[in-house]
Design an enzyme around this catalytic site. Structure first.
Site, PDB file in Angstrom:
ATOM      1  N   HIS A 162      15.857  16.221 -11.886  1.00  0.00           N
ATOM      2  CA  HIS A 162      15.093  15.200 -11.183  1.00  0.00           C
ATOM      3  C   HIS A 162      15.991  14.288 -10.355  1.00  0.00           C
ATOM      4  O   HIS A 162      15.763  14.094  -9.164  1.00  0.00           O
ATOM      5  CB  HIS A 162      14.295  14.362 -12.187  1.00  0.00           C
ATOM      6  CG  HIS A 162      13.412  13.351 -11.543  1.00  0.00           C
ATOM      7  ND1 HIS A 162      12.092  13.596 -11.247  1.00  0.00           N
ATOM      8  CD2 HIS A 162      13.661  12.089 -11.114  1.00  0.00           C
ATOM      9  CE1 HIS A 162      11.569  12.534 -10.665  1.00  0.00           C
ATOM     10  NE2 HIS A 162      12.504  11.601 -10.586  1.00  0.00           N
ATOM     11  N   HIS A 178      18.309  11.739  -5.695  1.00  0.00           N
ATOM     12  CA  HIS A 178      19.035  10.487  -5.460  1.00  0.00           C
ATOM     13  C   HIS A 178      20.542  10.701  -5.344  1.00  0.00           C
ATOM     14  O   HIS A 178      21.303   9.749  -5.491  1.00  0.00           O
ATOM     15  CB  HIS A 178      18.757   9.500  -6.602  1.00  0.00           C
ATOM     16  CG  HIS A 178      17.325   9.078  -6.698  1.00  0.00           C
ATOM     17  ND1 HIS A 178      16.734   8.249  -5.776  1.00  0.00           N
ATOM     18  CD2 HIS A 178      16.368   9.388  -7.608  1.00  0.00           C
ATOM     19  CE1 HIS A 178      15.470   8.044  -6.118  1.00  0.00           C
ATOM     20  NE2 HIS A 178      15.226   8.722  -7.223  1.00  0.00           N
ATOM     21  N   LYS A 224       9.841  11.311   1.722  1.00  0.00           N
ATOM     22  CA  LYS A 224      10.121  10.314   0.689  1.00  0.00           C
ATOM     23  C   LYS A 224      10.214   8.975   1.398  1.00  0.00           C
ATOM     24  O   LYS A 224      11.151   8.744   2.189  1.00  0.00           O
ATOM     25  CB  LYS A 224      11.423  10.637  -0.051  1.00  0.00           C
ATOM     26  CG  LYS A 224      11.715   9.626  -1.158  1.00  0.00           C
ATOM     27  CD  LYS A 224      12.309  10.281  -2.377  1.00  0.00           C
ATOM     28  CE  LYS A 224      12.418   9.281  -3.520  1.00  0.00           C
ATOM     29  NZ  LYS A 224      12.587   9.914  -4.810  1.00  0.00           N
TER      30      LYS A 224
END
Length: 291
Positions: A162, A178, A224
């Site tokens: 993730h 990220h 995003k």
């Protein structure tokens, strides 16, 4: 939900700055990488598949890939990026080779001064065993232990996937992603399109030498709206930092404000049982500017 005050947590700030100073594998702007900040991204609703492009060029103009591959933690990290099914709801299968790659990555982390410092701190806080093998097992459970993210699916996710690789939810939403190395590699192969930086106000823009950015981008046909990411830091720095925040709280969501180097950051960690659900930085200010 645990949200600490906007006053920087002094003790956490001190240990995270220790990690920052020890991060000798952090890349240097100009010599190792060059980025182009460009324009401020427009507002985009969650779940949208379109955003105005305020950045015609890629975010990363140059990255010294030879250097990345010559540093053990980066090399092992990159080997993990193709081990996952991007879509949630699709069960993950971990092969024996992938399992070996996971453990090689953790072994390489443990050789760094950054992770040794984090381990020592966590032992002192009675959050981790002093036995390195038990700590490795703890790291594995936090980052690589598979779990159900979506109802009805099998074990379709883990913290590492993730946070560092990125996922899509039912083809409708980008989740995670990220990490700057993954962003660069996806951008290089034409899968990521950087749309511009996100800022909290109109006072200023980020600098190219900032090591933390709030970004807007498209990936897998989705946008995003904003995602926080460290830039140029080593894998061991991010794993160490977010492991500490995770283990120092038992809340479902922890948000802590810290001052790391010149950056005032909000570090956000969501718990998924004994594992990380997500973790990311939000840049609050840099160089004493209000962004």
């Amino acid at each position: 939900m645990a949200r600490r005050s906007q006053q920087a947590d002094q003790e956490l700030t001190e240990v995270l700055n220790q990690l920052w100073r020890l991060d000798t594998n952090r890349l240097s702007l100009g010599a190792d990488y060059i980025i182009s900040i460009q324009g401020r991204a427009a507002y985009v609703a969650q779940g949208s598949n379109y955003a105005r492009d305020r950045a015609r060029a890629p975010l990363f103009t140059y990255v010294n890939e030879d250097k990345l591959k010559s540093i053990e933690t980066y090399a092992h990290f990159i080997n993990l990026l193709d081990n996952y099914e991007v879509s949630t709801g699709v069960s993950e299968t971990v092969t024996s080779e992938e399992l070996k790659e996971n453990h090689l990555f953790i072994d390489s982390l443990m050789e760094t001064e950054v992770m040794k410092c984090a381990h020592k701190y966590l032992v002192g806080k009675r959050q981790s065993s002093s036995d390195p093998e038990k700590f490795k097992k703890q790291l594995y459970d936090i980052w690589f232990r598979l779990y159900h993210r979506d109802r009805g699916g099998g074990e379709d996710s883990c913290g590492f996937e993730h946070v560092f690789v990125g996922e899509t939810k039912f083809g409708q939403e980008i989740m995670g992603l990220h990490n700057w190395v993954q962003f660069y590699l996806q951008e290089k192969h034409g899968h990521v399109d950087y749309k511009g930086y996100k800022a909290r106000g109109n006072k200023d823009t980020p600098d190219e030498d900032d090591h933390v950015l709030n970004l807007q981008f498209s990936w897998k046909g989705l946008v995003k709206p904003v995602g926080g990411s460290f830039i140029g830091v080593s894998p061991e720095f991010e794993v160490a930092l977010f492991t500490i925040v995770f283990l120092m709280s038992t809340e479902k969501m922890t948000s802590v404000v810290v001052k790391v180097d010149e950056y005032l950051l909000e570090l956000v960690v969501y718990r998924h049982g004994r594992s990380i659900g997500t973790s990311f930085p939000k840049l609050l200010s840099s160089n004493n500017r209000d962004l």
